[in-house]
Design an enzyme around this catalytic site. Structure first.
Site, PDB file in Angstrom:
ATOM      1  N   SER A  68       0.859  -1.177   0.000  1.00  0.00           N
ATOM      2  CA  SER A  68       0.000   0.000   0.000  1.00  0.00           C
ATOM      3  C   SER A  68       0.897   1.230   0.000  1.00  0.00           C
ATOM      4  O   SER A  68       2.097   1.129   0.218  1.00  0.00           O
ATOM      5  CB  SER A  68      -0.876   0.013   1.242  1.00  0.00           C
ATOM      6  OG  SER A  68      -0.069   0.301   2.369  1.00  0.00           O
ATOM      7  N   LYS A  69       0.280   2.376  -0.226  1.00  0.00           N
ATOM      8  CA  LYS A  69       1.047   3.623  -0.272  1.00  0.00           C
ATOM      9  C   LYS A  69       1.853   3.811   0.997  1.00  0.00           C
ATOM     10  O   LYS A  69       3.004   4.200   0.982  1.00  0.00           O
ATOM     11  CB  LYS A  69       0.091   4.800  -0.430  1.00  0.00           C
ATOM     12  CG  LYS A  69       0.020   5.245  -1.864  1.00  0.00           C
ATOM     13  CD  LYS A  69      -0.300   6.695  -1.977  1.00  0.00           C
ATOM     14  CE  LYS A  69      -0.063   7.105  -3.413  1.00  0.00           C
ATOM     15  NZ  LYS A  69      -1.209   7.499  -4.137  1.00  0.00           N
TER      16      LYS A  69
END
Ligand code: GLU
Length: 485
Positions: free
Chosen positions: A250-251
């Site tokens: 994920s970011k």
């Protein structure tokens, strides 16, 4: 596919924003494979969706790849024989192939309005069956004048089976085939069509990309068949997982802009090495692959099927390994670059001190972020300003009072006055015998505290070397005065 053909790979990003870790890893694998095989690596910009385009992306992509040491044989500024490596410049090429399909009866203008199509979709949903355009093929086909979207007419509805170089045999049923749009009404092609034409025209032998394209592969295969073109070798790269290896990256876990890693002080060679080991392994215990070793070791056979974890701790470790290989001049530069203004504006700040301090810093830090944190915590200030500290700090733990340190500091000063300050070693030589006789802690603790004003710091020989003779003697003198006061 003729396996004796010269290897041609490509990285084909859409210019829709920054280049994240997943994209870069794809580029790296395609690049390494081409270089390993003395092949060609192409950077192709897939800019057919003008609505999603983000200004500056192309420059950003080029900068990111260049930083990582990925150079392309053909790309946006050097298309060579390919007219252009920007899809938006290649519209006439797509049109030519679209016309071929029209001539064969394998493409037709979509006669429906958006509302009509939406209705078909609703109907299908209400009846609980998948919506397929091919169930609504028009009975009479109008002539295509370029104003309507052009749909591919899948020639044969069948189950497809194909071989993926990483995943092995894959299959998909008829439901995965449909009449998809190949050219939009604005004359731009869709990804599904354009990449196939480009791969063909550019002689791409190995298509390397993420697993999100597997479900569309039957459509690609039906198009290869319709155009009677030989399939390239399909290579599905494993997804990049978060540090726990369970969820996709994920970011927050690091799916950030590659150039942010540059800002944080990661070396391109460390990043390249780190990325190469996400989803690929050399089959040995080797982890550090400097210079050309990575491309020499790289092979398709060792690309994993399952996801590889993005582990920032490992990246830190690797960065440190690569930093250790750098010379002192590089380290001094890197250190200076990282230091916040609060340090650079200290009264005794000088390049000489900085250069001497740098090697000790690299014993602990992994990147620039850690240097900033250490600087802000006051770890380096002693090197560039006279430390202020409580006199009690000069007291060695075995002494009853700080006064015991005074004669030892005075004695140490006499040795240091005579000492050669050319290296830590010569400084150590000047003091060592005395420290051995009186007690190491007894001599070295107050000395270290006098020079750094800190509970924890490098050893006093390093400190003295960093500060130079004059400043060293002056700080010891100050310490003596504090005790006597
Ligand atoms: N333009 C596509 C993307 O950015 C490329 C996929 C491919 O490599 O074929 O996802």
């Amino acid at each position: 596919m003729d396996h004796n053909k010269k290897v041609v790979t490509r990285f084909a990003p859409s210019p829709t924003g920054f280049l994240h870790i997943g994209g870069v890893r794809t580029a790296l694998f395609a690049y390494l494979f081409a270089r390993k095989n003395n092949g060609t690596f192409i950077l192709r910009i897939e800019d057919t969706d003008k609505n999603r385009e983000v200004e500056g992306s192309i420059e950003h992509i080029k900068k990111s790849l260049t930083w990582l040491g990925i150079d392309w044989d053909f790309g946006p500024n050097n298309p060579g024989e390919f007219v252009s490596c920007l899809q938006s410049d290649r519209l006439t090429i797509y049109k030519k192939y679209a016309e071929k399909l029209v001539a064969k009866g394998l493409a037709y203008p979509d006669p429906y309005t958006e509302e009509e199509t939406a209705k078909f979709r609703e109907q299908a949903e209400a009846e609980g069956r998948p919506f397929l355009f091919r169930n609504h093929r028009p009975e009479t086909i109008e002539e295509w004048d370029g104003t309507r979207p052009l749909r591919f007419r899948v020639p044969e509805i069948k189950r497809y089976e194909w071989n993926d170089a990483v995943r092995g045999k894959l299959t998909a049923g008829e439901e995965m085939l449909d009449d998809f749009i190949i050219l939009k009404s604005d004359g731009y092609p869709t990804y599904n069509f354009a990449h196939i034409i480009d791969d063909l025209e550019m002689g791409v032998t190995h298509v390397m990309r993420g697993e999100e394209f597997i479900s569309s592969t039957p459509r690609f295969l039906s198009l290869y068949d319709a155009l009677e073109i030989e399939r390239p070798i399909l290579v599905t790269l494993p997804p990049i997982m978060g540090p726990d290896g369970k969820k996709k990256l994920s970011k927050r876990d690091g799916a950030k802009d590659l150039l942010d890693f540059e800002k944080d002080g990661y070396l391109p060679e460390a990043m390249r090495n780190f990325l190469a080991l996400i989803g690929w392994n050399p089959g040995t215990d080797q982890e550090i692959f400097p210079d050309k070793e990575l491309e020499n070791a790289f092979s398709l056979e060792k690309i994993q099927r399952s996801g590889g974890a993005f582990n920032e701790e490992k990246l830190c470790w690797m960065n440190k390994k690569y930093l250790e290989l750098k010379d002192d001049a590089f380290k001094a530069n890197y250190f200076e670059d990282s230091l916040p203004e609060s340090i650079k504006s200290l009264p005794q700040y000088s390049t000489e001190r900085l250069t001497k301090l740098a090697p000790t810093v690299f014993e602990r830090i992994h990147n620039k972020v850690e240097i900033v944190a250490a600087a802000e915590a006051g770890e380096y200030s002693y090197a560039f300003s006279i430390p202020s500290y409580d006199t009690e700090l000069l007291k060695w733990k075995n002494d009853d009072s700080v006064a015991s340190a005074l004669p030892r500091l005075e004695k140490a000063m006499t040795f240091l006055e005579q000492a050669d300050f050319g290296s830590e070693e010569t400084i150590k030589n000047a003091l060592w015998d005395y420290a051995e006789v009186v007690g190491r802690g007894e001599v070295l603790w107050p000395l270290r505290a006098a020079l750094s004003g800190l509970k924890q710091s490098p050893n006093p020989f390093s400190l003295a070397f960093i500060l130079g003779k004059e400043e060293t003697l002056s700080r010891i003198k100050t310490a003596c005065d504090k005790i006597s006061a």
